[in-house]
Design an enzyme around this catalytic site. Sequence first.
Site, mmCIF file in Angstrom:
data_model
loop_
_atom_site.group_PDB
_atom_site.id
_atom_site.type_symbol
_atom_site.label_atom_id
_atom_site.label_comp_id
_atom_site.label_asym_id
_atom_site.label_seq_id
_atom_site.Cartn_x
_atom_site.Cartn_y
_atom_site.Cartn_z
ATOM 1 N N GLU A 56 0.359 7.833 -3.746
ATOM 2 C CA GLU A 56 1.177 7.524 -2.572
ATOM 3 C C GLU A 56 2.349 8.497 -2.433
ATOM 4 O O GLU A 56 2.700 8.902 -1.320
ATOM 5 C CB GLU A 56 1.676 6.079 -2.637
ATOM 6 C CG GLU A 56 0.588 5.044 -2.415
ATOM 7 C CD GLU A 56 -0.101 5.210 -1.063
ATOM 8 O OE1 GLU A 56 0.617 5.280 -0.037
ATOM 9 O OE2 GLU A 56 -1.343 5.286 -1.039
ATOM 10 N N HIS A 84 0.848 -1.181 0.000
ATOM 11 C CA HIS A 84 0.000 0.000 0.000
ATOM 12 C C HIS A 84 0.891 1.241 0.000
ATOM 13 O O HIS A 84 0.802 2.069 -0.888
ATOM 14 C CB HIS A 84 -0.944 -0.005 1.204
ATOM 15 C CG HIS A 84 -1.968 1.085 1.157
ATOM 16 N ND1 HIS A 84 -3.026 1.166 2.047
ATOM 17 C CD2 HIS A 84 -2.107 2.163 0.343
ATOM 18 C CE1 HIS A 84 -3.762 2.229 1.764
ATOM 19 N NE2 HIS A 84 -3.222 2.859 0.745
ATOM 20 N N HIS A 89 1.930 11.076 0.624
ATOM 21 C CA HIS A 89 2.788 10.692 1.747
ATOM 22 C C HIS A 89 4.270 10.987 1.503
ATOM 23 O O HIS A 89 4.959 11.477 2.398
ATOM 24 C CB HIS A 89 2.599 9.208 2.053
ATOM 25 C CG HIS A 89 1.183 8.817 2.300
ATOM 26 N ND1 HIS A 89 0.483 9.192 3.432
ATOM 27 C CD2 HIS A 89 0.313 8.099 1.529
ATOM 28 C CE1 HIS A 89 -0.754 8.708 3.372
ATOM 29 N NE2 HIS A 89 -0.886 8.044 2.231
#
Length: 417
Positions: free
Chosen positions: A146, A88, A150
Amino acid sequence: MLTSLLLSSGLLGTALGAAFNPHVGTSSLFERSALVSSGCGTSGPASCHNTTRETNLCCFESPGGLLLQTQFWDTNPSTGPVNSWTIHGLWPDHCDTTFSENCDSSRDYTGLSTLLKNNGATDTLNFMNTFWISDDESNEDFWEHEWSTHGTCYSTLKPSCLPSGSPKGLEAVIFFENVVNLFQTLPTYTWLANEGITPTTSKTFTLSQLTSALKSQSGFTPMLTCDSSTLSQIAWYFNLKGSLIDGEFVPIDSPESSSCPSSGIKYPPKSGGSTVSTGPTSTGGGGSGPTGSPGSLPSKATIHAITSSGSTVGGLLSLGTWSTQTLATYTLSGSTSSFTMISSKGNCGVSGGQFACGSGVSQTTFSAVQGSGGQLLLASGGSTSWSSDGVPSGSTVFTVFTGSSHADDYQLSIVSS
């Protein structure tokens, strides 16, 4: 096990640098990011464990010092290999479990496949296309999310923390390589299978069964997430010493409780996917590993170094040197009692007590010994002891010698790839 483990975040890549090995050519042949050094070291406090205010946030991850390596178990629809969880992301939460997102829109890079290829990270990209899969959008869109959500929040990956003249987007390449590298040390499927827990439609599990199994294998308790009563995600927690570029991941127990119910948890099998070789496994609780049998010799493997303290620190590159960069894939021919090894550089062998691989190396035979933790250990002359004159970090590598006569001794674990 991960107990007391300091997992190096030294980047994936095969570049050694001519300064460290005379057999290596120009660095332009290898991943650019593997040659990057933060200059930080790892002697300072781990993130979230400082007692004074840290001002150099290129060398101390803040405020996002609580790192989560998150993995999916997708079954509706199924994604990735049927015998592996998938990536993930790697999230930099704050030390109090709150978090920041989307920290720098000017670095919301697109065309990440091209960016990875242009920086020599094709192997990383290929791995991502197998193990970092979206269930509802393109992989590229997933990776972009992602990174922008992040990746841009890591203080140690700001462009100003990279060496002068670094190409645009290199910090994103560093991010993806580190996520892949860390994921490869966290084989959730295999750890559960080693404890007799495999996907099934005929039984359910308690939360205690699942967390106890994973703690038994890893030494730490992760956080599990369920969709209703179906297991769907896991988070492994870390602090970081130094920079994400070449620092060390320090595993910790999850500070947050799992969201799954205490009992009746479903762990359904995937459907329609491929099966990947996950290496020989020890069995627990009467169950069997996902592939092969315990102690069987894989035909393809990476070689990981296990220090005397039980920590896993990198492994072997294609020339046979010890490094924390991308581990080489070796071809093994024979049985556990007698086999030969070949890397992309050529034959592997021991001469004068030194292990090496290359076109001019005379091939010698090795054996594999079952370790106390179920690992398959590389042996030369019947001994599983190996040593070097130092511990690798970043782009620094060390020659591998048989026996324990050099400064740092370790064992070498054979992990199927």
